[in-house]
Design a protein around this motif. Sequence first.
Motif, PDB file in Angstrom:
ATOM      1  N   ASP A 107       3.485  -0.750  -6.586  1.00  0.00           N
ATOM      2  CA  ASP A 107       3.103  -2.117  -6.183  1.00  0.00           C
ATOM      3  C   ASP A 107       1.652  -2.369  -6.574  1.00  0.00           C
ATOM      4  OD1 ASP A 107       3.039  -4.578  -4.847  1.00  0.00           O
ATOM      5  OD2 ASP A 107       3.123  -3.708  -2.832  1.00  0.00           O
ATOM      6  N   HIS A 170      -0.037  -2.048   3.119  1.00  0.00           N
ATOM      7  CA  HIS A 170       1.091  -1.376   3.774  1.00  0.00           C
ATOM      8  C   HIS A 170       1.335   0.003   3.199  1.00  0.00           C
ATOM      9  CE1 HIS A 170       3.386  -2.502   0.111  1.00  0.00           C
ATOM     10  NE2 HIS A 170       2.599  -3.578   0.137  1.00  0.00           N
ATOM     11  N   THR A 201      -0.999   0.658   0.149  1.00  0.00           N
ATOM     12  CA  THR A 201      -1.688  -0.318  -0.687  1.00  0.00           C
ATOM     13  C   THR A 201      -2.896  -0.872   0.064  1.00  0.00           C
ATOM     14  OG1 THR A 201      -0.568  -2.311   0.118  1.00  0.00           O
ATOM     15  CG2 THR A 201       0.548  -1.065  -1.623  1.00  0.00           C
ATOM     16  N   GLU A 203      -4.746  -4.641  -0.475  1.00  0.00           N
ATOM     17  CA  GLU A 203      -4.485  -5.852  -1.256  1.00  0.00           C
ATOM     18  C   GLU A 203      -5.137  -7.077  -0.633  1.00  0.00           C
ATOM     19  OE1 GLU A 203      -0.208  -7.079  -0.891  1.00  0.00           O
ATOM     20  OE2 GLU A 203       0.077  -5.023  -0.229  1.00  0.00           O
ATOM     21  N   GLU A 234      -4.525  -5.958  -5.873  1.00  0.00           N
ATOM     22  CA  GLU A 234      -3.818  -4.911  -5.116  1.00  0.00           C
ATOM     23  C   GLU A 234      -3.733  -3.628  -5.912  1.00  0.00           C
ATOM     24  OE1 GLU A 234       0.336  -5.810  -4.293  1.00  0.00           O
ATOM     25  OE2 GLU A 234       0.444  -4.185  -2.810  1.00  0.00           O
TER      26      GLU A 234
HETATM   27 CO    CO Z   1       1.861  -4.634  -1.488  1.00  0.00          CO
END
Ligand code: CO
Length: 262
Positions: A107, A170, A201, A203, A234
């Motif tokens: 991500d 998260h 992460t 972000e 992110e």
């Molecule tokens: Co994310």
Amino acid sequence: MSLIKTAADIAAMREAGRLAAEVLTFIEPHLRAGISTLEIDRLAHDYMTQVQGVIPAPLNYHGFPKSICTSVNHVVCHGIPSEKKILKNGDIINIDITVIKDGYHGDTSKMFLIGDCSVLARRLCKVALECLYLGIAQVRPGAHLGDIGHAIQTHAEAQRFSVVRDYCGHGIGRGFHEEPQVLHYGRPGTGMELQAGMIFTIEPMINAGTHHTRLLADDWTVVTRDHKLSAQWEHMMVVTETGVEVLTARPEEDLSFLENIA
Ligand code: CO
Ligand code: MF3
Ligand code: CO
């Protein structure tokens, strides 16, 4: 999935992160005034599914209808690609890519500037990136989640910008959004203590005006309540024995400032 990943998990997440970052590198030369966000979605979808052999995680995630998120100007996050949304000179856009490779999520997102952007737009994007980097620089075993949030909030507010409270970073792994929640504001020494093997992460969404957001009727698109600009970057990272490894670093990205962490 456990907060502490195994060596095998981390190796798989390293590959998922590399692939997510690669999509951002792939998409950049296609971005120009006149392209629709739906066309960006198609290009990214085809690259992910046909070239990389990964699954676009957003597609059908809790009903999300497209393969990537495209958030333009006052859109904070979760913008839905649309043929009606055509990029124009001076726009800023966040493109958020999440892939699933061998069951593991990668991500990452970044801002792109379309043509001649205002001084404010450029400064907002730059400060949001600095906020991400200052957050990452806090990450090491023994640090607390609040240290990350505090570093981000302090920088954003010193620049007279605000930090979005309603959405956060998260934990991530086989699940898209795992524990813990990583807030982008907070107090030093508070919150969960970081341990080697955690993957999450950071972000930060940074607003030019107030931090307040509003959810549009499509139940996805998040906008600033005052319709002023918002910017987000992110990265996904793993806590190492000595500090942090950014799993979504792009080849051209200079993260040498992290080498001070020993
Ligand atoms: Co994310
Ligand atoms: N990629 C986003 C994040 O950073 C989540 C997008 S969820 C979606 O957490 F459904 F909107 F795609
Ligand atoms: Co994302």
